[in-house]
Each structure stands twice: as structure tokens, then as C-alpha cells.
Design an enzyme around this catalytic site. Structure first.
Site, mmCIF file in Angstrom:
data_model
loop_
_atom_site.group_PDB
_atom_site.id
_atom_site.type_symbol
_atom_site.label_atom_id
_atom_site.label_comp_id
_atom_site.label_asym_id
_atom_site.label_seq_id
_atom_site.Cartn_x
_atom_site.Cartn_y
_atom_site.Cartn_z
ATOM 1 N N ASP A 60 0.869 -1.172 0.000
ATOM 2 C CA ASP A 60 0.000 0.000 0.000
ATOM 3 C C ASP A 60 0.916 1.236 0.000
ATOM 4 O O ASP A 60 2.131 1.107 0.090
ATOM 5 C CB ASP A 60 -0.966 -0.025 1.192
ATOM 6 C CG ASP A 60 -0.248 0.043 2.536
ATOM 7 O OD1 ASP A 60 0.981 0.239 2.544
ATOM 8 O OD2 ASP A 60 -0.922 -0.095 3.566
ATOM 9 N N CYS A 272 -12.560 -28.795 5.179
ATOM 10 C CA CYS A 272 -11.251 -28.156 5.033
ATOM 11 C C CYS A 272 -10.131 -29.166 5.252
ATOM 12 O O CYS A 272 -10.231 -30.035 6.116
ATOM 13 C CB CYS A 272 -11.145 -27.021 6.049
ATOM 14 S SG CYS A 272 -9.558 -26.152 6.024
ATOM 15 N N CYS A 274 -6.807 -28.114 5.826
ATOM 16 C CA CYS A 274 -5.639 -27.453 6.423
ATOM 17 C C CYS A 274 -5.147 -28.311 7.593
ATOM 18 O O CYS A 274 -5.883 -29.164 8.080
ATOM 19 C CB CYS A 274 -6.008 -26.037 6.879
ATOM 20 S SG CYS A 274 -6.784 -25.965 8.510
ATOM 21 N N CYS A 277 -7.461 -28.616 10.645
ATOM 22 C CA CYS A 277 -8.662 -29.426 10.461
ATOM 23 C C CYS A 277 -8.324 -30.892 10.183
ATOM 24 O O CYS A 277 -9.052 -31.792 10.595
ATOM 25 C CB CYS A 277 -9.509 -28.876 9.311
ATOM 26 S SG CYS A 277 -10.178 -27.249 9.664
ATOM 27 N N HIS A 303 -5.856 -21.932 9.230
ATOM 28 C CA HIS A 303 -7.188 -22.357 8.773
ATOM 29 C C HIS A 303 -7.940 -21.210 8.087
ATOM 30 O O HIS A 303 -8.500 -21.388 7.000
ATOM 31 C CB HIS A 303 -8.039 -22.898 9.928
ATOM 32 C CG HIS A 303 -9.476 -22.986 9.538
ATOM 33 N ND1 HIS A 303 -9.973 -24.014 8.754
ATOM 34 C CD2 HIS A 303 -10.506 -22.109 9.696
ATOM 35 C CE1 HIS A 303 -11.246 -23.770 8.482
ATOM 36 N NE2 HIS A 303 -11.595 -22.626 9.034
#
Ligand SMILES: [Zn+2]
Length: 341
Positions: A60, A272, A274, A277, A303
Site C-alpha cells: 500500500d 477443510c 488445512c 482441520c 485455517h
């Protein structure tokens, strides 16, 4: 884009960020110019090498953070003078210096310096602010060194006033940028108003170039903005929420501190894959947060980022297959499963 404020996506290694499927990360000019300093990052090989992120980085302009330093900054037509929140030292940011800092950081995509118009603001105030941003966009473009593989994005301002958004979009496209961001939203105007502005602004931007809605948002915000033609987002929500035990899942938002997860042996999100999980139970995640173990924020950040990336991949596939409306409806309906339990 996962947000890597100070040269790190908090609680994540660069490998972990890559594993979520993220292709582009965001770095904050304001934080990096103060610490460790843009010149130092340049001497160390640029931000990408410094943080072991070998994909593209978007920075930014520093404007948004500087403008939020109420009382610590002084805005004039040429730029903004501000005091560091770290040690009170005085710094100056002009369009030219912002572009120079972003070049020193090695940003793949640089953003023009703009004034993020405060909300609420009158139409007259918003117009003056938007026109200042337009002049700074022109100066940012002039200061930017065009080189292969690097891009500069303009930022549409104009608050909640359609005519001003139109004037800003027209001015920016006349200058010509590689991509266009919609700024000054998600600052308290509410989702309905935000969608109104996005819906009005997107058709005014070139169809063949990326459109980036800055600082947005929740999964529901992302779906609504994608449906209105937005391509790119950045937001601290998935990482910040991950550190405070809030999980975004296919079944809605869970607070893992909640006692109801104490003996819940199911994975956090069955949809999920990941590490949090695939290998752990809700009960274990709950336990980690109850004990303030740092693995809790790490697993939940992973996650949430994984969920956000999967959400965007799903929306992209749905667009390609011409079923975005049905896909969005299915996602929203499933969010109530977990809450209704
Ligand atoms: Zn997961």
C-alpha cells in the site's frame, strides 16, 4: 491477499502462506518505512527476499495508516507530515517518496498515495479530498519507473457520492494505470452502502484490468463484491480473527473459546484440509486457546487463510462455469448449519 503488515503474515511462515494457495501478499509501507526502513530492506535484497516470499508482493502507499494517525499528522497539498507511533520521530510522505519507498521495498504492485477520505464527510469535503488524491495519482504515476513485471494501481475515491466516484474513476483512467482499486470503503458506511458504491464504480473501470477493493472484508463481503465485478481483496480479518479464536468455516463463524467445544472431537471444518482441520479436533483447538498456547493462533490463522483462499478459488471456478449465483446461495445457506447446532 493475506496481509503481511511488517514483512510477515502474523503467526505464519512463508511456506505455510504458500500452502494455503495464496499467490500474492500485501506489505505495509507505513510500518516498513519506520521499521526496519525502506533503504535497509533494499540493501537486504528487497522485501520478497527479506521475508522469503518469492511470489509477487503488493504494497500500500502508506497513506491509509498515516491518515488514521489523528492528531499526529499534518496534511498539505504537497504531502503529509506525521509522527511515528513508535518513537514520535517526524517523517514526511509525498507521492514521490511513497513511490520511491515502494520501489526500494521491491513491490511488484505499487499503489498511488491517496487521501482516504474520512467517513462521514460532506460532499464538499469529499470532493476536495478526491481531487487532492487525483493530483497525487498523477504525481505518483510520473514518479513510478515503468519496468517489465511491475505495476502501479490507481485508487478511486469519492466517498458515497456517485458523481464524485465517477469523476475519480474518469480522472484515473485518463492518467492510465495497470489496475484500479476502490478505496475509502469499509470505513463505517455499512455493507449495503459499500455494495452500492462498488456497483456504481466497477462499470466505470476498464474491464480488462484488475479491480481491487481495499480493506475488505468478511466472506459475505467478498462474495457480494465478486458478484459486482471485483477481482482482488486484502483484509486483516482472517489473520486477526485467527489470533482471537474466531474461525471462518463452511458452516459459519465459530469462537473456539466457547465451552461447547470442550469435548467436541470433530474437525473444526469437515470441508477443510488445512493442518488444523486434518489433524486436530475442535476440542484440542479449544484447549490451546484456553491455555493461551501460541499453536492455537498459528493453527487458526492457517485455517482462516486456507478458508479464504478456498472461498476465492470456489468463486473463480463458479464464474468460469457460469454458476456464480447458485454457488453464492449454497455458501450462504451452509453458514447457518454450525450456528443452528
Ligand atoms: Zn481448516
Amino acid at each position: 491477499m493475506p496481509v503481511g503488515t511488517a514483512g510477515t503474515v502474523k503467526a505464519m511462515t512463508a511456506d505455510a502462506v504458500r500452502a494455503t494457495g495464496a499467490k500474492l501478499v500485501l506489505g505495509n509501507t507505513y510500518h516498513l518505512m519506520l521499521r526496519p526502513g525502506a533503504e535497509r530492506v533494499a540493501r537486504l535484497g528487497g522485501l520478497r527476499a527479506f521475508m522469503d516470499w518469492h511470489g509477487p508482493v503488493l504494497t500500500d502507499s502508506g497513506g491509509f495508516q498515516v491518515m488514521s494517525l489523528a492528531g499526529l499528522r499534518r496534511l498539505d497539498q504537497d504531502g503529509v507530515t506525521f509522527r511515528s507511533h513508535l518513537d514520535g520521530s517526524e517523517h514526511r510522505l509525498t507521492p514521490e517518496r511513497s513511490i520511491e519507498i515502494q520501489r526500494l521495498l521491491g513491490a511488484t504492485i505499487s499503489m498511488v498515495l491517496d487521501e482516504c477520505t474520512p467517513f462521514p464527510a460532506t460532499e464538499t469535503e469529499t470532493q476536495a479530498s478526491m481531487q487532492l488524491s487525483l493530483r497525487w495519482a498523477q504525481r505518483s504515476k510520473a514518479a513510478f519507473t515503468v519496468r517489465e513485471g511491475f505495476a502501479l494501481f490507481g485508487i478511486v475515491q469519492g466517498g458515497v457520492f456517485p458523481a464524485l466516484r465517477g469523476e475519480s474513476a474518469g480522472g484515473l483512467t485518463a492518467i492510465g494505470f495497470d489496475g484500479y482499486a476502490i478505496g475509502g470503503l469499509a470505513v463505517g458506511e455499512g455493507q449495503e452502502k459499500m455494495f452500492e458504491v462498488v456497483e456504481h464504480t466497477v462499470p466505470l473501470l476498464p474491464a480488462g484490468q484488475p479491480r481491487y477493493l481495499m480493506g475488505v472484508g468478511t466472506p459475505d463481503d467478498l462474495i457480494g463484491a465478486v458478484a459486482r465485478g471485483v477481482d482482488m481483496f486484502d483484509c486483516v480479518i482472517p489473520t486477526r480473527a485467527g489470533r482471537t479464536a474466531r474461525a471462518y468455516t463452511s458452516e459459519g463463524i465459530f469462537n473456539l473459546r466457547n465451552a461447547r467445544f470442550g469435548e467436541d472431537a470433530r474437525p473444526l471444518d469437515p470441508a477443510c484440509d488445512c493442518p488444523g482441520c486434518a489433524r486436530h479436533s475442535r476440542a484440542y483447538l479449544h484447549h490451546l486457546f484456553r491455555c493461551s498456547e501460541m499453536l492455537g493462533p498459528m493453527l487458526l490463522t492457517w485455517h482462516n487463510l486456507h478458508y479464504y483462499q478456498a472461498l476465492m478459488r470456489g468463486l473463480r471456478a463458479a464464474i468460469i462455469e457460469g454458476r456464480l449465483g447458485a454457488h453464492a446461495e449454497m455458501l450462504r445457506a451452509a453458514w447457518h448449519v454450525g450456528e443452528a447446532e
